[in-house]
Design a protein around this motif. Sequence first.
Motif, short mmCIF file in Angstrom:
data_model
loop_
_atom_site.label_atom_id
_atom_site.label_comp_id
_atom_site.label_asym_id
_atom_site.label_seq_id
_atom_site.Cartn_x
_atom_site.Cartn_y
_atom_site.Cartn_z
N LEU A 18 0.22 -2.73 -32.70
CA LEU A 18 0.95 -1.67 -33.17
C LEU A 18 0.75 -0.53 -32.48
O LEU A 18 1.52 0.39 -32.31
N ALA A 19 -0.48 -0.28 -31.70
CA ALA A 19 -0.57 1.02 -30.83
C ALA A 19 0.46 0.76 -29.58
O ALA A 19 0.88 1.78 -29.35
N GLU A 20 0.27 -0.17 -29.30
CA GLU A 20 1.41 -0.50 -27.99
C GLU A 20 3.04 -0.37 -28.36
O GLU A 20 3.73 0.39 -27.87
N GLU A 21 3.13 -0.73 -29.68
CA GLU A 21 4.61 -0.84 -30.19
C GLU A 21 5.02 0.78 -30.35
O GLU A 21 6.24 1.16 -30.11
N LEU A 22 4.12 1.64 -31.11
CA LEU A 22 4.33 2.90 -31.72
C LEU A 22 3.83 3.90 -30.67
O LEU A 22 4.15 5.05 -31.08
N GLY A 23 3.33 3.56 -29.69
CA GLY A 23 3.13 4.48 -28.71
C GLY A 23 1.69 5.33 -28.98
O GLY A 23 1.75 6.68 -28.74
N THR A 24 0.68 4.72 -29.52
CA THR A 24 -0.50 5.51 -29.91
C THR A 24 -1.53 4.85 -28.69
O THR A 24 -1.22 3.63 -28.09
N PHE A 25 -2.85 5.34 -28.68
CA PHE A 25 -3.75 4.81 -27.86
C PHE A 25 -4.81 3.97 -28.57
O PHE A 25 -5.13 4.07 -29.68
N TYR A 26 -5.10 2.84 -28.12
CA TYR A 26 -5.83 1.80 -28.58
C TYR A 26 -7.34 1.99 -27.88
O TYR A 26 -7.54 1.83 -26.58
#
Length: 287
Positions: A224-232
């Motif tokens: 989800l972080a990669e798909e939605l553009g947040t940092f993991y």
Amino acid sequence: MAGKREQHTPRRWPGSLMALAAVCLLLTLGGPRGAAADSPLDLPLREPGEPAGPAAQTEEPAPPEASPTSETALRWAGPVPESLPAEDSYFADAVFLGDSRTDGFRLYSGLGTGTYLCATGVTVESVFTKDFDTPLGRMPLLDALSQMDCGKIYVMLGVNELGWPGTDLFREKSERLILRLQADHPDAQIFIQSILPVSARQDAKGSYVNNQRVADYNAVWQDLAEELGTFYVAVGDVLTGEDGCLPADLNFDGVHLNPAGCAIWLDYLRTHTVSQLSLELDTEPSS
């Protein structure tokens, strides 16, 4: 005679051949192009304002930047890499959203800055609907967060959801959570922290609170972080022993971290920040 140029009689082309040559020339220079040539998959990427169509394809591509120089350029697949260590002041505009593990971080990490929205039993669903005590009064955590000014949001949720069937429901609720955070705070950096492991003793109980479920849910968070553009932020990695479990000397009860564990957690957050990574890249000598 030497130096005398030999005269040639110009060859005259039949009119039909000249007409045919003219038609071929027109077709070469200005003939219609097929629709496939304008397919978005076939065209190079363009900067905003750059003309579209065949003319844009003939321009020389701009040279790539030596390294990312802004936070918006620092997007990558996978966890945030190690960066220069940040001072506590870096977290002054941060909100820590989470469950009882985040509350333990508040109590035992030693970090003196930041705002906490956390409570025992919180899930990616109850942050929307259930009232909890917050600095703004008793209300759902996301309602309180929507009223706060912040530059960073650190999310630590998922351990209370390990008993949910499969991972689809967790993914659905977690995606909804990220989208809400992005809508309420479009300019904030959102850091999804990996769910921390549990101890070997807890793992051996055979309950739904086990490290395989933790790994499954962390895979959802990272996707989800990669798909939605947040940092993991893979903070769980540094709190995992060689046996794949949370070390006994870093926890109280197999699930919640003690002061030693929280100190390691904080140190990981300090050394895995986007702003400090940007600074490190900007000051790195070019090869």
